[in-house]
Design an enzyme around this catalytic site. Structure first.
Site, short mmCIF file in Angstrom:
data_model
loop_
_atom_site.label_atom_id
_atom_site.label_comp_id
_atom_site.label_asym_id
_atom_site.label_seq_id
_atom_site.Cartn_x
_atom_site.Cartn_y
_atom_site.Cartn_z
N ASN A 44 0.75 -1.35 0.05
CA ASN A 44 0.03 0.08 0.12
C ASN A 44 1.03 1.28 -0.01
OD1 ASN A 44 -2.00 2.04 0.32
ND2 ASN A 44 -2.21 1.46 2.52
N LYS A 46 0.03 4.17 -0.35
CA LYS A 46 -0.71 5.58 0.08
C LYS A 46 -0.30 6.52 -0.70
CE LYS A 46 0.36 3.57 4.83
NZ LYS A 46 0.14 3.93 6.07
N HIS A 128 -9.70 1.45 4.71
CA HIS A 128 -8.37 1.51 5.54
C HIS A 128 -8.61 2.59 6.67
CE1 HIS A 128 -4.05 2.50 6.16
NE2 HIS A 128 -3.83 1.54 5.66
N GLU A 130 -6.84 5.09 7.63
CA GLU A 130 -6.68 6.41 6.90
C GLU A 130 -8.07 7.17 6.54
OE1 GLU A 130 -2.94 5.74 5.14
OE2 GLU A 130 -1.94 5.13 7.29
N GLU A 198 -5.62 -4.67 10.58
CA GLU A 198 -4.71 -3.69 10.87
C GLU A 198 -4.96 -2.90 12.39
OE1 GLU A 198 -2.52 -2.67 7.14
OE2 GLU A 198 -4.43 -1.25 7.05
N GLY A 204 2.37 2.43 10.73
CA GLY A 204 3.23 3.58 10.47
C GLY A 204 4.06 4.06 11.66
N SER A 240 3.18 -2.18 10.54
CA SER A 240 4.78 -2.10 10.36
C SER A 240 5.45 -3.35 10.39
CB SER A 240 5.28 -1.42 12.03
OG SER A 240 4.52 -0.26 12.36
C1 PEP Z 1 -1.04 0.28 6.00
O1 PEP Z 1 -0.82 1.44 5.42
O2 PEP Z 1 -1.95 -0.43 5.67
C2 PEP Z 1 0.11 -0.25 6.87
C3 PEP Z 1 0.15 -1.47 7.13
O3 PEP Z 1 1.20 0.67 7.07
P1 PEP Z 1 2.63 0.29 7.69
O4 PEP Z 1 3.22 -0.95 7.14
O5 PEP Z 1 3.63 1.51 7.31
O6 PEP Z 1 2.39 0.43 9.12
#
Ligand code: PEP
Length: 285
Positions: A44, A46, A128, A130, A198, A204, A240
């Site tokens: 992803n 973003k 998601h 975000e 998630e 992040g 992460s």
């Molecule tokens: C994400 O954006 O879905 C995500 C898991 O980001 P990160 O791996 O940076 O935590």
């Protein structure tokens, strides 16, 4: 268009000798034949990176393939066609990061699911955290978007996950279950759905959920799916994920892959995670 689920042949029956906990994984029946039990690893991006870097990254992705791993790239929408071209002939699919719930109309700045499909997308990421936080998207809207995506021929990857406050209050499982109830369209075909768990506090931040926390939540999601005849739906973990923790995460029962944000912006890191996915797939087959 060939649906993603058709492409990878979800819903295969368990094979003798395969641990029961892997039974819901699919045996891959792609264009080249059966390849084994698959791990799905999605990048992803973003709102990153600049186009020149994106092109270089896609070239680096295209140079490798990983046995037993299905890779999906969710680039920014304006890059879909170019990334699709760069990845053509590889086993990496492209998908959209979001779509509108209507098929067309006066919605300035939005993108319809059918437009994503026209640009080569096979799947769309929905719900998601975000999007939920930045755009106030709720479960009902996610379900409506999912219905629109399915109608346009896209498969859907729906994200769920609790905040730190919700986890600390002991309500993580209840929150995620409510998100599933509200976001997954009733009667959806299992072969068109993927889920990503998630935890919002792990996205992040560099904080990864512990393997016990991941195992408990994935088991709860798996139970929820099983009650709805959706047991073959893969559940990815996101938050992460890095090359250094991927083996441990893929070793957790009911983890069917990873949704990767930050680490997907470095080919070396993403490939490291995919290598861990290939090791997990080999161990499961
Ligand atoms: C994400 O954006 O879905 C995500 C898991 O980001 P990160 O791996 O940076 O935590």
């Amino acid at each position: 268009m060939v649906a993603f689920g058709q492409w990878i042949g979800y819903g295969a029956t368990p094979r003798q000798g395969v641990p029961a906990r892997w039974c819901h994984y699919r045996q891959i029946r792609n264009r080249f034949g059966v390849r084994g039990i698959e791990v799905i690893i999605a990048a992803n991006w973003k709102m990153n990176p600049p186009l020149a870097d994106a092109a270089a990254l896609a070239v680096a992705y295209a140079a490798d393939s990983f046995d037993g791993v299905t890779r999906i790239l969710f680039p920014p929408a304006p890059y879909l066609v170019q990334m699709g071209v760069r990845l053509d002939g590889t086993d990496m699919l492209v998908g959209g990061q979001d779509c509108h719930h209507n098929a067309s109309g006066a919605h300035t700045g939005d993108v319809a699911a059918g437009m994503l499909a026209d640009c080569g997308a096979r799947v769309v990421l929905l719900g998601h955290s975000e999007r939920r936080a930045d755009h106030g998207e709720d479960d009902a809207l996610v379900a409506t978007k999912a219905a629109a995506a399915l109608s346009a021929g896209l498969d859907v990857m729906i994200c769920v996950g609790e905040t730190l406050d919700q986890r600390e209050a002991g309500s993580a499982e209840a929150v995620v279950t409510a998100q599933l109830e509200g976001s997954v369209p009733a009667g959806i075909d299992a072969s068109r759905l993927m889920l990503a768990y998630e935890p919002v506090w792990a996205i992040g931040t560099g904080k990864v959920a512990g393997v016990e926390e991941i195992a408990a939540m994935h088991a709860a999601i798996q139970q929820w799916l099983a009650k709805r005849d959706l047991a073959s739906v893969p559940i990815l973990y996101g938050g992460s994920v890095k090359p250094g923790n991927a083996d441990a995460i893929f070793g957790v029962p009911d983890v069917g892959g990873a949704l990767v944000g930050g680490a997907s912006l470095k080919a070396e890191d993403f490939n490291g995670i995919c290598s861990a996915g290939a090791r997990a797939a080999a161990a499961r087959s």
